[in-house]
Write a protein that holds these residues in place. Structure first.
Motif, PDB file in Angstrom:
ATOM      1  N   UNK A 112       0.838  -1.184   0.000  1.00 43.22           N
ATOM      2  CA  UNK A 112       0.000   0.000   0.000  1.00 43.22           C
ATOM      3  C   UNK A 112       0.878   1.241   0.000  1.00 43.22           C
ATOM      4  N   UNK A 113       0.349   2.334  -0.537  1.00 42.08           N
ATOM      5  CA  UNK A 113       1.139   3.561  -0.648  1.00 42.08           C
ATOM      6  C   UNK A 113       1.547   4.101   0.707  1.00 42.08           C
ATOM      7  N   UNK A 114       0.785   3.769   1.755  1.00 40.12           N
ATOM      8  CA  UNK A 114       1.064   4.325   3.075  1.00 40.12           C
ATOM      9  C   UNK A 114       1.964   3.433   3.919  1.00 40.12           C
ATOM     10  N   UNK A 115       2.434   2.296   3.370  1.00 34.43           N
ATOM     11  CA  UNK A 115       3.262   1.392   4.149  1.00 34.43           C
ATOM     12  C   UNK A 115       4.537   1.056   3.401  1.00 34.43           C
ATOM     13  N   UNK A 116       5.486   0.472   4.131  1.00 36.22           N
ATOM     14  CA  UNK A 116       6.753   0.075   3.526  1.00 36.22           C
ATOM     15  C   UNK A 116       6.893  -1.431   3.477  1.00 36.22           C
ATOM     16  N   UNK A 117       5.826  -2.157   3.815  1.00 33.86           N
ATOM     17  CA  UNK A 117       5.875  -3.605   3.846  1.00 33.86           C
ATOM     18  C   UNK A 117       4.699  -4.181   3.069  1.00 33.86           C
ATOM     19  N   UNK A 118       4.830  -5.464   2.743  1.00 36.93           N
ATOM     20  CA  UNK A 118       3.749  -6.151   2.023  1.00 36.93           C
ATOM     21  C   UNK A 118       2.513  -6.218   2.900  1.00 36.93           C
ATOM     22  N   UNK A 119       1.333  -6.070   2.301  1.00 31.76           N
ATOM     23  CA  UNK A 119       0.091  -6.203   3.049  1.00 31.76           C
ATOM     24  C   UNK A 119       0.008  -7.599   3.660  1.00 31.76           C
ATOM     25  N   UNK A 120      -0.545  -7.660   4.851  1.00 30.44           N
ATOM     26  CA  UNK A 120      -0.584  -8.925   5.577  1.00 30.44           C
ATOM     27  C   UNK A 120      -1.598  -9.891   4.984  1.00 30.44           C
ATOM     28  N   UNK A 121      -1.258 -11.204   4.995  1.00 37.23           N
ATOM     29  CA  UNK A 121      -2.245 -12.237   4.726  1.00 37.23           C
ATOM     30  C   UNK A 121      -3.136 -12.370   5.960  1.00 37.23           C
ATOM     31  N   UNK A 122      -4.320 -12.945   5.777  1.00 38.80           N
ATOM     32  CA  UNK A 122      -5.297 -13.020   6.862  1.00 38.80           C
ATOM     33  C   UNK A 122      -5.835 -14.432   6.985  1.00 38.80           C
ATOM     34  N   UNK A 123      -5.995 -14.911   8.226  1.00 39.67           N
ATOM     35  CA  UNK A 123      -6.662 -16.181   8.490  1.00 39.67           C
ATOM     36  C   UNK A 123      -7.818 -15.936   9.436  1.00 39.67           C
ATOM     37  N   UNK A 124      -8.947 -16.578   9.131  1.00 43.65           N
ATOM     38  CA  UNK A 124     -10.143 -16.431   9.952  1.00 43.65           C
ATOM     39  C   UNK A 124     -10.705 -17.820  10.222  1.00 43.65           C
ATOM     40  N   UNK A 125     -10.965 -18.143  11.483  1.00 46.19           N
ATOM     41  CA  UNK A 125     -11.523 -19.439  11.848  1.00 46.19           C
ATOM     42  C   UNK A 125     -12.655 -19.230  12.846  1.00 46.19           C
ATOM     43  N   UNK A 126     -13.749 -19.969  12.652  1.00 39.69           N
ATOM     44  CA  UNK A 126     -14.848 -19.801  13.591  1.00 39.69           C
ATOM     45  C   UNK A 126     -15.977 -20.777  13.376  1.00 39.69           C
ATOM     46  N   UNK A 127     -16.721 -21.085  14.442  1.00 41.99           N
ATOM     47  CA  UNK A 127     -17.872 -21.985  14.365  1.00 41.99           C
ATOM     48  C   UNK A 127     -19.187 -21.215  14.229  1.00 41.99           C
ATOM     49  N   UNK A 128     -20.172 -21.876  13.615  1.00 39.00           N
ATOM     50  CA  UNK A 128     -21.543 -21.383  13.550  1.00 39.00           C
ATOM     51  C   UNK A 128     -22.463 -22.568  13.819  1.00 39.00           C
ATOM     52  N   UNK A 129     -23.549 -22.342  14.547  1.00 33.19           N
ATOM     53  CA  UNK A 129     -24.452 -23.451  14.878  1.00 33.19           C
ATOM     54  C   UNK A 129     -25.897 -22.999  14.706  1.00 33.19           C
TER      55      UNK A 129
END
Length: 268
Positions: A58-75
């Motif tokens: 991103x133009x406002x950062x000096x590093x690669x954008x972070x990858x994201x992991x999301x885990x969760x249950x639904x019932x």
């Protein structure tokens, strides 16, 4: 009636617990919620990964954008055919991101399936996701918990015409979330906390009943605004994986586009 009131009380209690602890995903298309709801007593686990498609930062950062992991249950928690409800929570992890300090979010959805109100009636759903305490103004555009997105959706499977099969299902709705968390890019950072929800999906029975394709869209000009294209394959009766590409409208907020894999497992 007493039984119904007890079940609704339980649903309220479970929702209160999820909001008390803190991106939460209800049953979705790819990115946006769907009118699908987990059946009574069915436990659903989602494991979603978002991998950056480009190393350009991103133009406002000096590093690669972070990858994201999301885990969760639904019932699913209601034993009724015409009125269904699900509740759940998610744990989201993104390196070097404020979500690491606020990783939990809650979600709930209540609705009714197609044809349940009258012949040809659409499926209807209302709910909330990314539910959690509102974050500080400095971090709000970058975090997920505290977006507190409420939505309403309607969906209808297109009819068959003679030998012509159904062309799939169309969904449309609207959402509204936190004015603090869902904002435009800097330096204005004005509230952009509402927009349309649209999708098309279809099981490709001509090829295989295991193959499903979808396109969805979340409007607005905030960190969640995106167009998503993908497909899923059912590897077993209770296990499927979505493979998709996510195109973010506001890359200065959301980062570069991502590839996503979403593993969905149902118990039992």
């Amino acid at each position: 009636m007493k039984k119904a009131m007890k079940i609704l009380s339980l649903a309220t209690a479970l929702f209160t617990m999820t909001t008390g602890v803190a991106l939460a995903t209800p049953s979705t298309q790819i990115w946006i919620p769907s009118t699908d709801i987990q059946p009574y007593k069915q436990f659903h686990l989602n494991i979603d990964n978002y991998f950056r498609a480009s190393g350009v930062p991103k133009a406002t950062t000096a590093t690669r954008d972070a990858n994201v992991m999301d885990i969760g249950p639904t019932v699913g928690i209601l034993p009724f055919e015409k009125v269904q409800m699900e509740v759940g929570f998610d744990y989201l992890v993104a390196a070097n991101d404020p979500n690491d300090n606020h990783p939990f979010s809650g979600n709930f959805k209540i609705g009714t399936p197609e044809d349940s109100l009258f012949k040809y009636s659409p499926a209807l759903a209302v709910g909330m996701y990314n539910v959690g305490p509102t974050q500080s103004a400095a971090n709000a555009p970058l975090v997920t918990s505290g977006q507190n997105i409420a939505y309403v959706l309607a969906a209808r499977t297109l009819p068959e015409f003679g030998t012509v099969p159904s062309l799939g299902r169309i969904s449309a709705g609207y959402y509204r979330g936190s004015k603090r968390a869902l904002v435009s890019e800097s330096p204005t950072s004005k509230p952009q906390n509402e927009g349309v929800l649209l999708s098309w999906d279809r099981t490709m029975s001509e090829i295989s009943d295991k193959l499903w394709v979808a396109v969805d869209y979340m409007g607005g000009h905030n960190v969640d605004s995106a167009t998503n294209i993908g497909f899923s394959w059912a590897f077993a009766k209770n296990v499927s994986v979505i493979f998709a590409y996510d195109i973010y409208k506001e890359k200065s907020l959301a980062g570069n586009n991502t590839f996503t894999t979403q593993l969905d497992i149902n118990f039992p």
